[in-house]
Design a protein around this motif. Structure first.
Motif, short mmCIF file in Angstrom:
data_model
loop_
_atom_site.label_atom_id
_atom_site.label_comp_id
_atom_site.label_asym_id
_atom_site.label_seq_id
_atom_site.Cartn_x
_atom_site.Cartn_y
_atom_site.Cartn_z
N SER A 1 -18.20 -13.96 10.36
CA SER A 1 -19.23 -14.83 9.77
C SER A 1 -18.67 -15.71 8.67
CB SER A 1 -20.36 -13.97 9.20
OG SER A 1 -19.86 -13.12 8.19
N LYS B 1 -20.12 -21.68 4.59
CA LYS B 1 -21.57 -21.81 4.58
C LYS B 1 -22.13 -21.36 5.94
CE LYS B 1 -21.38 -25.72 1.38
NZ LYS B 1 -21.72 -27.15 1.18
N ASN C 1 -24.65 -17.42 14.65
CA ASN C 1 -24.34 -17.98 13.34
C ASN C 1 -24.72 -19.46 13.30
OD1 ASN C 1 -23.05 -15.57 12.47
ND2 ASN C 1 -21.18 -16.18 13.54
N GLU D 1 -24.82 -18.95 8.05
CA GLU D 1 -26.03 -18.15 8.03
C GLU D 1 -26.14 -17.42 9.36
OE1 GLU D 1 -30.85 -18.59 7.16
OE2 GLU D 1 -29.59 -20.38 7.37
N ARG D 2 -26.29 -16.10 9.30
CA ARG D 2 -26.39 -15.31 10.52
C ARG D 2 -27.84 -14.95 10.80
NH1 ARG D 2 -22.34 -10.63 12.61
NH2 ARG D 2 -21.12 -12.53 12.78
#
Length: 400
Positions: free
Chosen positions: A242, A254, A228, A256-257
């Motif tokens: 996540s 906020k 992440n 992002e994976r």
């Protein structure tokens, strides 16, 4: 790895790959780099072995540059040895266990902390000037994967670089840990030119134990692993959820994976193994680190990261099987232009030149095959003209 090699001898036809979500695995099988033997077990064919050999030479050069000593240890370990660190049972079902004819319990080692620590304990006493002591090997490891998949990414037998460091105190051990992590950055980001596709993230120490560990991941199209990126602090993490980021002072939405493949793992182990196995200096347990790189899994990992089509397999140039392929029209095979081009290529390119002497195949088909072998440069000699000679010489002049 330099010199001129002929395609008639070197290129073995691949085989039809079983259905797989991994484009990299399909390309490695169908283009003659690896051959499936049984579920989770693979043979390296000449092209695959050549890539592995180049990678191993890079690892040897970088780790010996910082003072690491290369060794080789048995792949078989005893229950007695693994019991000393209480890991015979905790390694779980992935450890492949068996008995010899005297009914002594043995295992195919998935890792070698116990054996290397026992080696150091047996060889003691060392001189203070010999520390930090760094010992590494590049050898086969075994894990009984419940679900072997994606070829070399999740195989039961795999090639691994594992290094173990021993220091007289925790401060020196931390310095070694940081220094070797910088070597990892050099290998992955610079030598293999993977750059920002490589992600270093703090991770759980797991069954190895210890104080801290980091995983090195390569961005991937497969849903094999993940990291992440926290949009609030800009740091990577391995949180299963996540929706939050533990590195921030407050939770962040906020996130992002990224889908990734793990290619390396480092641990600051402390004294867990040295205490258990008696590796000491002046009566005190040595402080340890260990460092792993999945050598064989790097093949599909880099192909997956760099290739965009099944028609064009891509490796980092440093480990491509050949630096260039020379494709020659049948009528020119005995012409001086072939010798001149080959000599020029060997002078400027040190990773080996493949002369495609399979003149029974069309030039177009051979170009197509060269793209599927991950060769970075292709030279085609199709017409005996002054222009083609000048073009060839100018092409290689760029590498001066």
């Amino acid at each position: 790895m330099g010199g001129l090699l002929k395609a008639r001898k070197w290129i073995l036809s691949g085989t039809t790959a079983p259905a797989s979500k991994s484009l990299a695995h399909t390309m490695l099988v169908e283009n003659g780099f690896i051959l499936p033997n049984s579920k989770g077990f693979y043979s390296l064919l000449p092209l695959g072995q050549r890539v592995i050999d180049k990678l191993c030479r890079i690892l040897d050069a970088e780790f010996q540059k910082v003072g690491a000593l290369k060794i080789s240890m048995p792949i078989v370990g005893t229950k007695h040895l693994w019991d000393k660190a209480n890991r015979w049972e905790t390694m779980g079902a992935e450890m492949i266990k068996f008995e010899d004819r005297q009914a002594n319990p043995l295992c195919l080692q998935p890792t070698a902390e116990e054996m290397c620590t026992d080696l150091v304990a047996t060889l003691s006493p060392f001189k203070k000037r010999q520390f930090p002591l760094m010992l590494y090997q590049i050898g086969d490891k075994f894990r009984d994967e419940m679900n072997p998949r994606f070829g070399l990414l999740r195989a039961r037998q795999f090639l691994m670089k594992d290094m173990y460091s021993f220091a007289t105190d925790v401060e020196s051990s931390r310095e070694t840990y940081g220094h070797v992590c910088r070597v990892y950055d050099t290998i992955f980001r610079e030598t293999l030119a993977l750059g920002d596709d490589v992600i270093k993230v703090e991770a759980d120490t797991g069954v190895h134990g210890g104080i801290i560990s980091h995983e090195y991941h390569l961005k991937s199209s497969l849903d094999e692993d993940f990291v992440n990126l926290c949009g609030q602090c800009g740091k990577y993490n391995k949180n299963e959820s996540s929706s939050s980021c533990s590195t921030c002072s407050e939770n962040s939405s906020k996130i992002e994976r990224f889908q990734t493949i793990e290619i390396g793992h480092t641990f600051h182990l402390g004294t867990k193994y040295s205490e258990a196995l008696g590796a000491k200096f002046t009566g005190k347990p040595l402080d340890m680190c260990c460092f792993g790189i999945g050598v064989s899994r790097l093949l599909p990992a880099v192909v997956d990261a760099l290739s965009v089509s099944s028609k064009a397999l891509r490796f980092p140039r440093a480990i491509a099987p050949f630096d260039a392929v020379i494709i020659v029209k049948k009528s020119l095979m005995s012409n001086v232009i072939v010798e001149m081009t080959s000599s020029s290529a060997k002078r400027y390119l040190k990773g080996g030149i493949l002369l495609d002497d399979r003149v029974d195949m069309s030039a177009g088909k051979r170009i197509h095959e060269a793209n599927r072998l991950g060769v970075p440069f292709i030279v085609v000699l199709a017409n005996e003209t002054e222009r083609s000679l000048i073009t060839t010489v100018s092409f290689y002049a760029r590498f001066e």
